[in-house]
Design an enzyme around this catalytic site. Sequence first.
Site, PDB file in Angstrom:
ATOM      1  N   ASP A 265      55.951 -46.283 -48.329  1.00  0.00           N
ATOM      2  CA  ASP A 265      54.829 -46.948 -47.676  1.00  0.00           C
ATOM      3  C   ASP A 265      53.816 -45.936 -47.181  1.00  0.00           C
ATOM      4  O   ASP A 265      52.611 -46.181 -47.192  1.00  0.00           O
ATOM      5  CB  ASP A 265      55.328 -47.837 -46.540  1.00  0.00           C
ATOM      6  CG  ASP A 265      56.117 -49.008 -47.096  1.00  0.00           C
ATOM      7  OD1 ASP A 265      57.349 -48.877 -47.260  1.00  0.00           O
ATOM      8  OD2 ASP A 265      55.497 -50.039 -47.416  1.00  0.00           O
TER       9      ASP A 265
HETATM   10  C1  LIG Z   1      54.844 -50.295 -53.687  1.00  0.00           C
HETATM   11  S1  LIG Z   1      55.667 -51.186 -52.447  1.00  0.00           S
HETATM   12  C2  LIG Z   1      56.141 -50.015 -51.293  1.00  0.00           C
HETATM   13  C3  LIG Z   1      56.920 -50.624 -50.136  1.00  0.00           C
HETATM   14  O1  LIG Z   1      56.230 -51.695 -49.456  1.00  0.00           O
HETATM   15  C4  LIG Z   1      57.245 -52.612 -48.978  1.00  0.00           C
HETATM   16  O2  LIG Z   1      57.127 -52.850 -47.616  1.00  0.00           O
HETATM   17  P1  LIG Z   1      56.925 -54.386 -47.156  1.00  0.00           P
HETATM   18  O3  LIG Z   1      57.751 -55.247 -48.067  1.00  0.00           O
HETATM   19  O4  LIG Z   1      57.395 -54.404 -45.727  1.00  0.00           O
HETATM   20  O5  LIG Z   1      55.450 -54.610 -47.299  1.00  0.00           O
HETATM   21  C5  LIG Z   1      58.551 -51.948 -49.242  1.00  0.00           C
HETATM   22  O6  LIG Z   1      58.864 -50.999 -48.233  1.00  0.00           O
HETATM   23  C6  LIG Z   1      58.215 -51.289 -50.532  1.00  0.00           C
HETATM   24  O7  LIG Z   1      59.200 -50.505 -50.910  1.00  0.00           O
END
Ligand SMILES: CSC[C@H]1O[C@H](OP(=O)(O)O)[C@H](O)[C@@H]1O
Length: 377
Positions: A265
């Site tokens: 992230d």
């Molecule tokens: C390319 S997605 C990277 C990352 O984003 C997601 O977080 P969230 O679902 O909380 O928005 C997840 O950590 C993915 O791995």
Amino acid sequence: MPAEERPVTLCLVQKLSAATLSRAMMLEAIRYRPGSLQILNQRLLPHQSVHEEIRTVQDAYDAIRSMKVRGASAIAIVGCLSLAVELQAGSAGDDLLSFLRESLAHLTSARPTAANMGRAARELMEFTERESVGRTTEQLRESVIGWIEAMLERDVDDNQKMGNYGAQHILSGVPRDAVSILTHANTGSLATAGYGTALGVARSLHALGRLEHLYCTETRPGGEGARLTAHEAAMEGLPVTLITDSAAALAMRERAFTAVVVGADRVAANGDTAHQVGTYQLAIAAKYHRIPFYVVAPSTSCDLSLGSGRHVVIEERPPVELTSISGLPFAAPGIEVWNPAFDVTPHQLITGGIITELGVFLPSELQAALTGRLTAL
Ligand SMILES: CSC[C@H]1O[C@H](OP(=O)(O)O)[C@H](O)[C@@H]1O
């Protein structure tokens, strides 16, 4: 062969078949055409597939905040596309710079940890300020919409490159065998404009006929692994097994993983990586079991203004997301809750490397790679 002994090579980027790519696009998190934006409401997956209209910046903010759309890349793309939709509807007014500045600040505030939305906001404002010189409001509006629409293609292109670089790098350590990998959270087509980041590596391995097995953790509390990754992988016929977060260390001992491959992230300049909560403990267990640990991160998820992961803002989500499942109470009523959505994995534990669209690099090489001072061999 430990990562530090393996040459960091520019792998042959092999074109995936159209069939493989079209299957990967099956679960479209984002449906866009000029004037129209829909998102797949991921809170309802895997049991319901419902697309919802995004007509305004506020619609996008609400969808991002509530995690109807989620994933570092998808958040930035949907946020920016909502601007394009408002510009095309003519509801942005003539002071484009003020509209963009206020809207981008609002969208960036929806979720603080992922880098992509904030980075896109900065880059779009810099672009718009440059482009505004000598252009009419209409010309500037068209330029801004073009910049935003280009994000979609760039993201899929970056993801395919990372998928192939990552697959080739992992295979370089096991030239003859098929590989088994463990992943966490959801980093597939549902978290991006398509193909995915860490899950894109699994797709590329599968397309090469070299994916023995993919294991995905359920990823409590939101269940992004159980609800989303398992769904994407099963829909495309990837050999996939779901495990609890708690079984991950045992699986590392019992299931002979070739690598652990996760998304990102926000990646700091030294390679420290913020990712879905639970990633840090996977990295610790991988280190203990001497399993290479890879982070897959497009440059759009990297934040070189942060020297280390110490200063990453970790989002805390509402307690109810931990105390209930599918809306049903799950925990003891009234229990005190701490619900961080992310954690930070120190760069020392990222032993396989950081897979980017520029190639695979050790954490210590990342800053030089992203500033063009180092290219993959
Ligand atoms: C390319 S997605 C990277 C990352 O984003 C997601 O977080 P969230 O679902 O909380 O928005 C997840 O950590 C993915 O791995």
